[in-house]
Design a protein around this motif. Sequence first.
Motif, PDB file in Angstrom:
ATOM      1  N   UNK A  39      19.287 -18.690  10.589  1.00 38.94           N
ATOM      2  CA  UNK A  39      18.194 -19.265   9.819  1.00 38.94           C
ATOM      3  C   UNK A  39      18.240 -18.732   8.400  1.00 38.94           C
ATOM      4  N   UNK A  40      18.442 -19.641   7.480  1.00 37.81           N
ATOM      5  CA  UNK A  40      18.455 -19.292   6.066  1.00 37.81           C
ATOM      6  C   UNK A  40      17.041 -19.432   5.509  1.00 37.81           C
ATOM      7  N   UNK A  41      16.741 -18.747   4.411  1.00 39.97           N
ATOM      8  CA  UNK A  41      15.405 -18.820   3.822  1.00 39.97           C
ATOM      9  C   UNK A  41      14.997 -20.260   3.510  1.00 39.97           C
ATOM     10  N   UNK A  42      13.822 -20.644   3.983  1.00 42.06           N
ATOM     11  CA  UNK A  42      13.308 -21.976   3.712  1.00 42.06           C
ATOM     12  C   UNK A  42      13.933 -23.087   4.533  1.00 42.06           C
ATOM     13  N   UNK A  43      14.789 -22.710   5.485  1.00 42.16           N
ATOM     14  CA  UNK A  43      15.461 -23.726   6.305  1.00 42.16           C
ATOM     15  C   UNK A  43      15.157 -23.499   7.778  1.00 42.16           C
ATOM     16  N   UNK A  44      15.393 -24.535   8.565  1.00 41.90           N
ATOM     17  CA  UNK A  44      15.193 -24.413   9.994  1.00 41.90           C
ATOM     18  C   UNK A  44      16.369 -23.671  10.624  1.00 41.90           C
ATOM     19  N   UNK A  45      16.098 -23.095  11.784  1.00 43.71           N
ATOM     20  CA  UNK A  45      17.157 -22.408  12.514  1.00 43.71           C
ATOM     21  C   UNK A  45      18.195 -23.433  12.952  1.00 43.71           C
ATOM     22  N   UNK A  46      19.474 -23.083  12.817  1.00 45.58           N
ATOM     23  CA  UNK A  46      20.527 -24.016  13.177  1.00 45.58           C
ATOM     24  C   UNK A  46      21.532 -23.381  14.129  1.00 45.58           C
ATOM     25  N   UNK A  47      22.078 -24.210  14.986  1.00 43.19           N
ATOM     26  CA  UNK A  47      23.108 -23.790  15.930  1.00 43.19           C
ATOM     27  C   UNK A  47      24.403 -23.523  15.186  1.00 43.19           C
ATOM     28  N   UNK A  48      25.085 -22.432  15.575  1.00 42.34           N
ATOM     29  CA  UNK A  48      26.366 -22.093  14.977  1.00 42.34           C
ATOM     30  C   UNK A  48      27.500 -22.206  15.981  1.00 42.34           C
ATOM     31  N   UNK A  49      27.331 -21.569  17.122  1.00 42.93           N
ATOM     32  CA  UNK A  49      28.415 -21.562  18.098  1.00 42.93           C
ATOM     33  C   UNK A  49      27.864 -21.171  19.468  1.00 42.93           C
ATOM     34  N   UNK A  51      29.324 -20.199  23.756  1.00 40.14           N
ATOM     35  CA  UNK A  51      30.437 -19.890  24.639  1.00 40.14           C
ATOM     36  C   UNK A  51      29.913 -19.819  26.063  1.00 40.14           C
ATOM     37  N   UNK A  52      30.661 -20.383  26.991  1.00 40.48           N
ATOM     38  CA  UNK A  52      30.207 -20.345  28.370  1.00 40.48           C
ATOM     39  C   UNK A  52      30.561 -19.003  29.006  1.00 40.48           C
ATOM     40  N   UNK A  53      30.169 -18.833  30.270  1.00 39.06           N
ATOM     41  CA  UNK A  53      30.319 -17.548  30.923  1.00 39.06           C
ATOM     42  C   UNK A  53      31.775 -17.060  30.926  1.00 39.06           C
ATOM     43  N   UNK A  54      32.678 -17.950  31.270  1.00 40.04           N
ATOM     44  CA  UNK A  54      34.079 -17.544  31.402  1.00 40.04           C
ATOM     45  C   UNK A  54      34.783 -17.410  30.057  1.00 40.04           C
ATOM     46  N   UNK A  55      34.177 -18.003  29.022  1.00 41.40           N
ATOM     47  CA  UNK A  55      34.831 -17.995  27.715  1.00 41.40           C
ATOM     48  C   UNK A  55      35.794 -19.155  27.535  1.00 41.40           C
ATOM     49  N   UNK A  56      35.893 -19.992  28.549  1.00 42.28           N
ATOM     50  CA  UNK A  56      36.834 -21.094  28.483  1.00 42.28           C
ATOM     51  C   UNK A  56      36.334 -22.297  27.698  1.00 42.28           C
ATOM     52  N   UNK A  57      35.058 -22.323  27.397  1.00 43.25           N
ATOM     53  CA  UNK A  57      34.484 -23.439  26.648  1.00 43.25           C
ATOM     54  C   UNK A  57      33.683 -22.889  25.473  1.00 43.25           C
ATOM     55  N   UNK A  58      34.052 -23.326  24.286  1.00 43.18           N
ATOM     56  CA  UNK A  58      33.377 -22.879  23.063  1.00 43.18           C
ATOM     57  C   UNK A  58      33.051 -24.105  22.207  1.00 43.18           C
ATOM     58  N   UNK A  59      31.924 -24.033  21.557  1.00 38.44           N
ATOM     59  CA  UNK A  59      31.507 -25.112  20.668  1.00 38.44           C
ATOM     60  C   UNK A  59      31.076 -24.517  19.331  1.00 38.44           C
ATOM     61  N   UNK A  60      31.333 -25.266  18.268  1.00 33.70           N
ATOM     62  CA  UNK A  60      31.005 -24.789  16.924  1.00 33.70           C
ATOM     63  C   UNK A  60      30.334 -25.880  16.109  1.00 33.70           C
ATOM     64  N   UNK A  61      29.468 -25.462  15.224  1.00 32.56           N
ATOM     65  CA  UNK A  61      28.933 -26.383  14.236  1.00 32.56           C
ATOM     66  C   UNK A  61      30.041 -26.722  13.239  1.00 32.56           C
ATOM     67  N   UNK A  62      29.986 -27.924  12.696  1.00 40.40           N
ATOM     68  CA  UNK A  62      31.022 -28.339  11.747  1.00 40.40           C
ATOM     69  C   UNK A  62      31.086 -27.410  10.542  1.00 40.40           C
ATOM     70  N   UNK A  63      29.952 -26.846  10.175  1.00 37.52           N
ATOM     71  CA  UNK A  63      29.886 -26.012   8.973  1.00 37.52           C
ATOM     72  C   UNK A  63      30.672 -24.708   9.104  1.00 37.52           C
ATOM     73  N   UNK A  64      30.973 -24.296  10.328  1.00 31.55           N
ATOM     74  CA  UNK A  64      31.672 -23.023  10.516  1.00 31.55           C
ATOM     75  C   UNK A  64      32.998 -23.183  11.241  1.00 31.55           C
TER      76      UNK A  64
END
Length: 119
Positions: A39-49, A51-64
Amino acid sequence: QVQLVESGGGLVQAGGSLRLSCAASGRTSSRYEMGWLRQAPGKEREFIASINWSGGSRNYADSVKGRFTISRDNDKNTVYMQMNSLKPEDTAIYYCAAYRVAEGIYRYWGQGTQVTVSS
């Protein structure tokens, strides 16, 4: 209940790197998907990344995507976020959170760690 404590934030110049850690305690026997949000100042909280339990599935926001890498060590009950090529727009409070599938929400949150990227 799960307690989460983030660390590793700080001040870094643009182009630099930081590694965030999130240590979990409490009911860590449950297999939680873990996420990093910010969460940046004045902005809403946003998803970044996430990871599932095993680590085999990861997702990222386009910005990162391509700059940040999420990982986890279940033996240490710790989730990491390696952040490279940092930009001033990455400045925010970074939170780790545990996702509870039954509720469909990030149920447990850490207190956050500040990341500031100077230009």
